[in-house]
Design a protein around this motif. Structure first.
Motif, PDB file in Angstrom:
ATOM      1  N   GLY A 208      -2.480 -11.157   1.094  1.00  8.84           N
ATOM      2  CA  GLY A 208      -3.737 -11.869   0.964  1.00  8.84           C
ATOM      3  C   GLY A 208      -4.821 -10.972   0.404  1.00  8.84           C
ATOM      4  N   SER A 209      -6.057 -11.441   0.475  1.00  6.25           N
ATOM      5  CA  SER A 209      -7.163 -10.675  -0.094  1.00  6.25           C
ATOM      6  C   SER A 209      -7.443  -9.406   0.702  1.00  6.25           C
ATOM      7  N   TYR A 210      -7.144  -9.422   2.007  1.00  2.00           N
ATOM      8  CA  TYR A 210      -7.439  -8.217   2.784  1.00  2.00           C
ATOM      9  C   TYR A 210      -6.234  -7.646   3.513  1.00  2.00           C
ATOM     10  N   GLY A 211      -5.172  -8.405   3.688  1.00  2.03           N
ATOM     11  CA  GLY A 211      -4.037  -7.912   4.445  1.00  2.03           C
ATOM     12  C   GLY A 211      -2.702  -8.222   3.799  1.00  2.03           C
ATOM     13  N   THR A 212      -1.712  -7.368   4.086  1.00  2.00           N
ATOM     14  CA  THR A 212      -0.330  -7.598   3.647  1.00  2.00           C
ATOM     15  C   THR A 212       0.529  -7.762   4.895  1.00  2.00           C
ATOM     16  N   SER A 213       1.349  -8.814   4.909  1.00  2.00           N
ATOM     17  CA  SER A 213       2.183  -9.106   6.075  1.00  2.00           C
ATOM     18  C   SER A 213       3.639  -8.763   5.796  1.00  2.00           C
TER      19      SER A 213
ATOM     20  N   LEU B 148      -5.005  -2.283 -10.781  1.00  3.12           N
ATOM     21  CA  LEU B 148      -5.479  -1.053 -10.143  1.00  3.12           C
ATOM     22  C   LEU B 148      -5.324  -1.124  -8.628  1.00  3.12           C
ATOM     23  N   ILE B 149      -5.663  -2.282  -8.061  1.00  2.00           N
ATOM     24  CA  ILE B 149      -5.549  -2.460  -6.613  1.00  2.00           C
ATOM     25  C   ILE B 149      -4.103  -2.315  -6.163  1.00  2.00           C
ATOM     26  N   ASN B 150      -3.193  -2.989  -6.886  1.00  2.81           N
ATOM     27  CA  ASN B 150      -1.779  -2.952  -6.502  1.00  2.81           C
ATOM     28  C   ASN B 150      -1.171  -1.564  -6.672  1.00  2.81           C
ATOM     29  N   SER B 151      -1.613  -0.828  -7.698  1.00 11.33           N
ATOM     30  CA  SER B 151      -1.082   0.516  -7.905  1.00 11.33           C
ATOM     31  C   SER B 151      -1.569   1.477  -6.826  1.00 11.33           C
ATOM     32  N   PHE B 152      -2.732   1.185  -6.267  1.00  7.12           N
ATOM     33  CA  PHE B 152      -3.312   2.035  -5.237  1.00  7.12           C
ATOM     34  C   PHE B 152      -2.635   1.818  -3.883  1.00  7.12           C
ATOM     35  N   GLU B 153      -2.005   0.677  -3.722  1.00  5.91           N
ATOM     36  CA  GLU B 153      -1.438   0.311  -2.425  1.00  5.91           C
ATOM     37  C   GLU B 153       0.042   0.666  -2.324  1.00  5.91           C
ATOM     38  N   LYS B 154       0.404   1.341  -1.255  1.00  8.72           N
ATOM     39  CA  LYS B 154       1.800   1.666  -1.011  1.00  8.72           C
ATOM     40  C   LYS B 154       2.527   0.412  -0.553  1.00  8.72           C
ATOM     41  N   LYS B 155       3.635   0.109  -1.214  1.00  5.73           N
ATOM     42  CA  LYS B 155       4.423  -1.062  -0.856  1.00  5.73           C
ATOM     43  C   LYS B 155       5.596  -0.637  -0.001  1.00  5.73           C
ATOM     44  N   TYR B 156       5.741  -1.262   1.149  1.00  8.43           N
ATOM     45  CA  TYR B 156       6.843  -0.936   2.035  1.00  8.43           C
ATOM     46  C   TYR B 156       8.089  -1.721   1.651  1.00  8.43           C
ATOM     47  N   SER B 157       9.231  -1.066   1.770  1.00 11.11           N
ATOM     48  CA  SER B 157      10.512  -1.677   1.423  1.00 11.11           C
ATOM     49  C   SER B 157      11.415  -1.718   2.645  1.00 11.11           C
ATOM     50  N   TYR B 158      12.535  -2.382   2.485  1.00 18.53           N
ATOM     51  CA  TYR B 158      13.495  -2.523   3.582  1.00 18.53           C
ATOM     52  C   TYR B 158      13.869  -1.152   4.147  1.00 18.53           C
ATOM     53  N   GLY B 159      13.767  -1.031   5.466  1.00 14.05           N
ATOM     54  CA  GLY B 159      14.156   0.212   6.131  1.00 14.05           C
ATOM     55  C   GLY B 159      13.023   1.174   6.389  1.00 14.05           C
ATOM     56  N   ASP B 160      11.857   0.984   5.738  1.00 11.37           N
ATOM     57  CA  ASP B 160      10.716   1.862   5.995  1.00 11.37           C
ATOM     58  C   ASP B 160      10.240   1.680   7.432  1.00 11.37           C
ATOM     59  N   ALA B 161       9.748   2.779   8.013  1.00  6.45           N
ATOM     60  CA  ALA B 161       9.316   2.747   9.408  1.00  6.45           C
ATOM     61  C   ALA B 161       7.800   2.802   9.522  1.00  6.45           C
TER      62      ALA B 161
ATOM     63  N   ASP C  42       5.499   3.212  12.807  1.00  9.98           N
ATOM     64  CA  ASP C  42       5.596   3.448  14.240  1.00  9.98           C
ATOM     65  C   ASP C  42       7.054   3.192  14.657  1.00  9.98           C
ATOM     66  N   HIS C  43       7.279   2.340  15.676  1.00  8.75           N
ATOM     67  CA  HIS C  43       8.671   2.082  16.078  1.00  8.75           C
ATOM     68  C   HIS C  43       9.199   0.762  15.507  1.00  8.75           C
ATOM     69  N   TYR C  44       8.543   0.302  14.437  1.00  6.49           N
ATOM     70  CA  TYR C  44       8.987  -0.918  13.756  1.00  6.49           C
ATOM     71  C   TYR C  44       9.628  -0.565  12.417  1.00  6.49           C
ATOM     72  N   VAL C  45      10.660  -1.307  12.046  1.00  2.90           N
ATOM     73  CA  VAL C  45      11.363  -1.101  10.785  1.00  2.90           C
ATOM     74  C   VAL C  45      11.121  -2.320   9.893  1.00  2.90           C
ATOM     75  N   VAL C  46      10.711  -2.074   8.661  1.00  2.00           N
ATOM     76  CA  VAL C  46      10.400  -3.164   7.733  1.00  2.00           C
ATOM     77  C   VAL C  46      11.675  -3.889   7.289  1.00  2.00           C
ATOM     78  N   VAL C  47      11.628  -5.211   7.343  1.00  2.00           N
ATOM     79  CA  VAL C  47      12.727  -6.046   6.849  1.00  2.00           C
ATOM     80  C   VAL C  47      12.393  -6.545   5.442  1.00  2.00           C
ATOM     81  N   LYS C  48      11.190  -7.108   5.285  1.00  2.00           N
ATOM     82  CA  LYS C  48      10.759  -7.569   3.968  1.00  2.00           C
ATOM     83  C   LYS C  48       9.275  -7.886   3.995  1.00  2.00           C
ATOM     84  N   GLU C  49       8.676  -7.967   2.799  1.00  2.00           N
ATOM     85  CA  GLU C  49       7.278  -8.378   2.686  1.00  2.00           C
ATOM     86  C   GLU C  49       7.222  -9.901   2.765  1.00  2.00           C
TER      87      GLU C  49
END
Length: 259
Positions: A35-40, A9-22, A24-31
Motif C-alpha cells: 500500500g501507500s505506507y505499508g507492505t504486508s 525510486l521508492i521501490n528501488s529504495f525498499e528492500k523486498k523480502y523473499s521466501y525464507g527471509d527472517a 525476528d522469529h518469523y519466516v517470510v512465505v510471500k508478499e
C-alpha cells in the motif's frame, strides 16, 4: 512520466523480502500486498509454524512527518475495535529501522479473487445477503467511533460464508455525523464520515451484481440500464451511492436489505 520515476525510486529504495527471509522469529512465505505506507507479508512462526500477516512500514515513509506512527496507529485501531471478523494483533517490533506489527491471518479468498479470477456469479439474492452481513460488521466499526474508508474487493474476505474485513490502514475516527452529499465530493471514500463507507459498500454491491452480467452490447450504459434488478435493490444502491438522499445510519441499510 514523473510519477513513474518517483515510484521507481521508492521501490528501488525498499528492500523486498523473499521466501525464507527472517524477520525476528518469523519466516517470510510471500508478499501479500503493498500500500501507500505499508507492505504486508504472509509469514510463519519459526517455532509454532502458525501463519500470520506481518505489516511493515515502507522505508521511505520514515522521512515524512508522523510516518513512523502509521503502523502503531493501525495496530491500536485493531486493538480498540476487537472483533472476530477483524484481524487480531499479536506483536510489534522494528526491523531495519522500520516498525512492523504482526496480526492474524484470515483464511479465505478476497472478493477480488472470487469475482475476477474464480469468475463466481453472485445473483441478486446472494449479493444482498453478503452486503447485509457486511453492513453489520461496518456498523460495529461505526459504533466504536471509526470509519474504515477502504472497503474494496481486496479488503473483504469470504471463507465458508463468513466475512472478514482487513486493512485498517486508512481507518480513522469519525469527524462528522452530519448529512454529506456524497456525490458532490471529490474523493467519496476518504471522507471521515459514515457516508464514505456507505458509498464504498454501494460499489462493492455493484461488483457483486455485475459478476453475473453477460450482456456484450458495446453501447455505453449506466448500471441502472444494464442490471436487471428489483426496484428495492435499485433504491438501496441509489441511496448508498448518494444519487438520492444518502443513508445516515447503518441500521437504515439493514432495515432496507432485510426486506
Amino acid at each position: 512520466m514523473i510519477t513513474s520515476i518517483w515510484k521507481g525510486l521508492i521501490n528501488s529504495f525498499e528492500k523486498k523480502y523473499s521466501y525464507g527471509d527472517a524477520i525476528d522469529h518469523y519466516v517470510v512465505v510471500k508478499e501479500l500486498g503493498k500500500g501507500s505506507y505499508g507492505t504486508s507479508y504472509l509469514v510463519r512462526d519459526r517455532n509454532t509454524k502458525q501463519r500470520y500477516v506481518l505489516k511493515r512500514l515502507r522505508p521511505y515513509k520514515r522521512f515524512f512527518n508522523n510516518g513512523q506512527n502509521f503502523i502503531e496507529y493501525e495496530a491500536s485501531i485493531l486493538r480498540n475495535i476487537s472483533h472476530s471478523s477483524f484481524p487480531s494483533v499479536f506483536s510489534q517490533g522494528v526491523e531495519g529501522k522500520s516498525p512492523y506489527f504482526v496480526m492474524e491471518y484470515k483464511e479465505g479468498k478476497t472478493f477480488e479473487t472470487l469475482v475476477f479470477k474464480d469468475k463466481m456469479c453472485f445473483d441478486e439474492k446472494s449479493s444482498a445477503q453478503i452486503v447485509l452481513k457486511l453492513i453489520k460488521l461496518v456498523g460495529f466499526i461505526h459504533e466504536n467511533g471509526y470509519v474504515h474508508r477502504d472497503l474494496r474487493l481486496p479488503n473483504i474476505i469470504w471463507n465458508q460464508e463468513e466475512l472478514s474485513i482487513i486493512d485498517f490502514g486508512l481507518c480513522t475516527r469519525i469527524q462528522s455525523t452530519s448529512h454529506i452529499e456524497v456525490h458532490k465530493q471529490k474523493d467519496y471514500m476518504r471522507e471521515r464520515a459514515v457516508t464514505s463507507d456507505f458509498y464504498a459498500l454501494g460499489h462493492f454491491y455493484l461488483f457483486l451484481l455485475y459478476s453475473c452480467y453477460h450482456d456484450f452490447d458495446l453501447k455505453e450504459k449506466s448500471w441502472e440500464e444494464e442490471l436487471d434488478i428489483s426496484s428495492r435493490t435499485r433504491q438501496v444502491l441509489r441511496k448508498l451511492l448518494g444519487i438520492e438522499e444518502p443513508y445516515k445510519d447503518y441500521k437504515e441499510i439493514i432495515t432496507d436489505l432485510s426486506r
